[in-house]
Design a protein around this motif. Sequence first.
Motif, mmCIF file in Angstrom:
data_model
loop_
_atom_site.group_PDB
_atom_site.id
_atom_site.type_symbol
_atom_site.label_atom_id
_atom_site.label_comp_id
_atom_site.label_asym_id
_atom_site.label_seq_id
_atom_site.Cartn_x
_atom_site.Cartn_y
_atom_site.Cartn_z
ATOM 1 N N GLU A 132 17.209 2.684 -2.598
ATOM 2 C CA GLU A 132 17.135 2.403 -1.158
ATOM 3 C C GLU A 132 16.025 1.371 -0.962
ATOM 4 O O GLU A 132 14.844 1.693 -0.937
ATOM 5 N N ASN A 133 16.423 0.111 -0.838
ATOM 6 C CA ASN A 133 15.477 -1.008 -0.761
ATOM 7 C C ASN A 133 14.998 -1.199 0.676
ATOM 8 O O ASN A 133 15.809 -1.246 1.603
ATOM 9 N N GLU A 134 13.688 -1.300 0.840
ATOM 10 C CA GLU A 134 13.139 -1.508 2.186
ATOM 11 C C GLU A 134 13.277 -2.950 2.652
ATOM 12 O O GLU A 134 13.005 -3.259 3.808
ATOM 13 N N GLY A 135 13.686 -3.840 1.751
ATOM 14 C CA GLY A 135 14.008 -5.209 2.147
ATOM 15 C C GLY A 135 12.832 -6.015 2.654
ATOM 16 O O GLY A 135 12.865 -6.519 3.783
ATOM 17 N N ILE A 136 11.802 -6.149 1.861
ATOM 18 C CA ILE A 136 10.637 -6.953 2.259
ATOM 19 C C ILE A 136 11.009 -8.434 2.240
ATOM 20 O O ILE A 136 11.498 -8.949 1.234
ATOM 21 N N THR A 137 10.805 -9.104 3.343
ATOM 22 C CA THR A 137 11.144 -10.533 3.446
ATOM 23 C C THR A 137 9.935 -11.409 3.734
ATOM 24 O O THR A 137 10.023 -12.628 3.670
ATOM 25 N N ASP A 138 8.805 -10.790 4.061
ATOM 26 C CA ASP A 138 7.620 -11.562 4.441
ATOM 27 C C ASP A 138 6.453 -11.140 3.554
ATOM 28 O O ASP A 138 6.034 -9.978 3.564
ATOM 29 N N LEU A 139 5.910 -12.090 2.778
ATOM 30 C CA LEU A 139 4.763 -11.797 1.915
ATOM 31 C C LEU A 139 3.476 -11.909 2.732
ATOM 32 O O LEU A 139 2.661 -12.816 2.531
ATOM 33 N N SER A 140 3.307 -10.982 3.644
ATOM 34 C CA SER A 140 2.116 -11.014 4.496
ATOM 35 C C SER A 140 0.916 -10.421 3.751
ATOM 36 O O SER A 140 1.058 -9.655 2.799
ATOM 37 N N ARG A 141 -0.247 -10.792 4.200
ATOM 38 C CA ARG A 141 -1.504 -10.400 3.561
ATOM 39 C C ARG A 141 -2.072 -9.173 4.263
ATOM 40 O O ARG A 141 -2.220 -9.152 5.480
ATOM 41 N N HIS A 142 -2.376 -8.121 3.474
ATOM 42 C CA HIS A 142 -2.949 -6.899 4.027
ATOM 43 C C HIS A 142 -4.286 -6.633 3.352
ATOM 44 O O HIS A 142 -4.383 -6.643 2.115
ATOM 45 N N LEU A 143 -5.300 -6.377 4.140
ATOM 46 C CA LEU A 143 -6.624 -6.088 3.604
ATOM 47 C C LEU A 143 -6.761 -4.588 3.369
ATOM 48 O O LEU A 143 -6.552 -3.781 4.291
ATOM 49 N N ILE A 144 -7.105 -4.202 2.150
ATOM 50 C CA ILE A 144 -7.266 -2.791 1.819
ATOM 51 C C ILE A 144 -8.539 -2.627 0.997
ATOM 52 O O ILE A 144 -9.103 -3.596 0.474
ATOM 53 N N THR A 145 -8.973 -1.385 0.854
ATOM 54 C CA THR A 145 -10.152 -1.059 0.059
ATOM 55 C C THR A 145 -9.788 -0.041 -0.996
ATOM 56 O O THR A 145 -9.209 1.009 -0.680
ATOM 57 N N ILE A 146 -10.110 -0.335 -2.253
ATOM 58 C CA ILE A 146 -9.836 0.557 -3.372
ATOM 59 C C ILE A 146 -11.148 0.795 -4.107
ATOM 60 O O ILE A 146 -11.771 -0.158 -4.599
ATOM 61 N N ASN A 147 -11.563 2.082 -4.142
ATOM 62 C CA ASN A 147 -12.818 2.458 -4.815
ATOM 63 C C ASN A 147 -13.997 1.626 -4.296
ATOM 64 O O ASN A 147 -14.848 1.158 -5.071
ATOM 65 N N GLY A 148 -14.007 1.407 -2.986
ATOM 66 C CA GLY A 148 -15.106 0.694 -2.366
ATOM 67 C C GLY A 148 -15.045 -0.807 -2.515
ATOM 68 O O GLY A 148 -15.952 -1.512 -2.048
ATOM 69 N N LYS A 149 -13.991 -1.336 -3.140
ATOM 70 C CA LYS A 149 -13.865 -2.777 -3.343
ATOM 71 C C LYS A 149 -12.734 -3.316 -2.483
ATOM 72 O O LYS A 149 -11.651 -2.728 -2.427
ATOM 73 N N LYS A 150 -12.967 -4.443 -1.822
ATOM 74 C CA LYS A 150 -11.977 -4.999 -0.898
ATOM 75 C C LYS A 150 -10.992 -5.914 -1.622
ATOM 76 O O LYS A 150 -11.396 -6.714 -2.467
ATOM 77 N N TYR A 151 -9.723 -5.758 -1.258
ATOM 78 C CA TYR A 151 -8.652 -6.556 -1.854
ATOM 79 C C TYR A 151 -7.733 -7.088 -0.752
ATOM 80 O O TYR A 151 -7.649 -6.516 0.341
ATOM 81 N N ALA A 152 -7.039 -8.162 -1.090
ATOM 82 C CA ALA A 152 -5.921 -8.640 -0.274
ATOM 83 C C ALA A 152 -4.642 -8.254 -1.015
ATOM 84 O O ALA A 152 -4.461 -8.622 -2.183
ATOM 85 N N GLU A 153 -3.793 -7.494 -0.347
ATOM 86 C CA GLU A 153 -2.546 -7.031 -0.977
ATOM 87 C C GLU A 153 -1.372 -7.862 -0.466
ATOM 88 O O GLU A 153 -1.199 -8.050 0.741
ATOM 89 N N TYR A 154 -0.545 -8.327 -1.407
ATOM 90 C CA TYR A 154 0.705 -9.027 -1.081
ATOM 91 C C TYR A 154 1.847 -8.173 -1.638
ATOM 92 O O TYR A 154 2.071 -8.137 -2.849
ATOM 93 N N ARG A 155 2.525 -7.455 -0.765
ATOM 94 C CA ARG A 155 3.588 -6.546 -1.207
ATOM 95 C C ARG A 155 4.865 -7.346 -1.470
ATOM 96 O O ARG A 155 5.410 -8.004 -0.591
ATOM 97 N N ILE A 156 5.339 -7.271 -2.712
ATOM 98 C CA ILE A 156 6.486 -8.072 -3.151
ATOM 99 C C ILE A 156 7.794 -7.302 -3.048
ATOM 100 O O ILE A 156 8.820 -7.839 -2.644
ATOM 101 N N TYR A 157 7.765 -6.028 -3.404
ATOM 102 C CA TYR A 157 9.011 -5.231 -3.466
ATOM 103 C C TYR A 157 8.667 -3.773 -3.227
ATOM 104 O O TYR A 157 7.670 -3.260 -3.744
ATOM 105 N N GLN A 158 9.488 -3.098 -2.418
ATOM 106 C CA GLN A 158 9.294 -1.674 -2.177
ATOM 107 C C GLN A 158 10.653 -1.012 -2.005
ATOM 108 O O GLN A 158 11.493 -1.468 -1.222
ATOM 109 N N ALA A 159 10.874 0.051 -2.748
ATOM 110 C CA ALA A 159 12.144 0.759 -2.697
ATOM 111 C C ALA A 159 11.917 2.217 -3.073
ATOM 112 O O ALA A 159 10.894 2.572 -3.670
ATOM 113 N N THR A 160 12.860 3.056 -2.717
ATOM 114 C CA THR A 160 12.860 4.459 -3.113
ATOM 115 C C THR A 160 13.997 4.675 -4.093
ATOM 116 O O THR A 160 15.126 4.278 -3.824
ATOM 117 N N PHE A 161 13.687 5.303 -5.218
ATOM 118 C CA PHE A 161 14.692 5.587 -6.241
ATOM 119 C C PHE A 161 15.038 7.079 -6.221
ATOM 120 O O PHE A 161 14.142 7.925 -6.200
#
Length: 298
Positions: A37-66
Amino acid sequence: MSFFVAESYPFELSFYELEQQLQQLLKTVRPANCWEENEGITDLSRHLITINGKKYAEYRIYQATFFPLTQQSIEIPSVQLKMQQIRPAAKPGGERGKEIVTYATRPLSIHVKPLPPHPLRDQVAVGQFRLIETILRKNAAVGQSVNYNFRLTGEGNIASLAAPVVPDSTTLDIFPPSEKQVINRSGGVVSGYKTFSYALIPRQNGTFRLASYFQWIYFNLRQERYDTLHSAITLQVGGTALPEGDTVRVSLPGSIYTGIERIDSSKQPFDWQQMLRSVVNILLVSMILGMMYLFWRK
C-alpha cells in the motif's frame, strides 16, 4: 526510505538523476511476498527533525505499508543513492568543486510470525476491525426486496478483505453483493472500510436472525486471537407466503422466467413455418434429382 542530511554537514548536496535512480530503488526494495500500500510521495519536501539531540533535514523518498502474504521473512536488500556534492571554492570567486558521492542503506530482514492454528488460518484477514451494518427495513413482506449493508471498518489490508461466506438458505434468497471501499494511507497506518451491499428477498413468513447468515472471522492483532463479527439485526417477515416450489428469482415482475415453473415442457408448440420450409426443401431436392435422372437417360 528517507535521506538525512545533518545540519552541521559542511558541503552542499543535491539530488542527481533522481527519477532514474528511484525506478531502480523501488524495484529493489519492494518485496515480492507482500501486498504493498504505497502512500505515493510526489514531493521531496524538506522536514527538520532531531535525532539523539542532533538536527537533521529529512527528505522522504518512499513510504509504503507491506502486508506479508506468506510466512517467509521480508528481505529488503541494501540500496544505493547517488548525490551530487558541491564543495566551496578554494578562494573567493573561484570554481566550486563538484563530485558524485554514493550513500548506501543497510539490509533489513523482518521476521513474519505465523498465525495460531485455525481451520481458516490461511484465509482470514489480520488487523483491527469492527462491523457497521444497515438495513433498508426490518419489517418486510414475502417476496419484497430488502437492502442490507455489511461494512467492515478498521486498520488492516482493506483492499483484500473478502465478503462473508453466506450459507445456502431455502427461506431467504441472498444475491451476490456489490462492493465499495475507501482506503486511507497515512503515517504508516492503512485504515478505511469496505462495504458489501446485499439484496435479501424472504420466501416465507417468520423471524430471521441475520447472524445465522452473516458472520466474518478475522485475527485480532490487539487481542492476539481469532474473533468473529456477526450481524445483530433481526428481520421480521409477514405477508402471503410464496407457492411451494416457487422461487423469488424467477418470479420477479418483468423477468423472462416468470411462470416458467408452470410450463409443461412435454407439450411442444407446432411450428407451421418450419414445417412449410421443410416441405419446400424436399420438393426442390426431388426436382433436382429428377432432372439429373432425365439428363442421365439421354
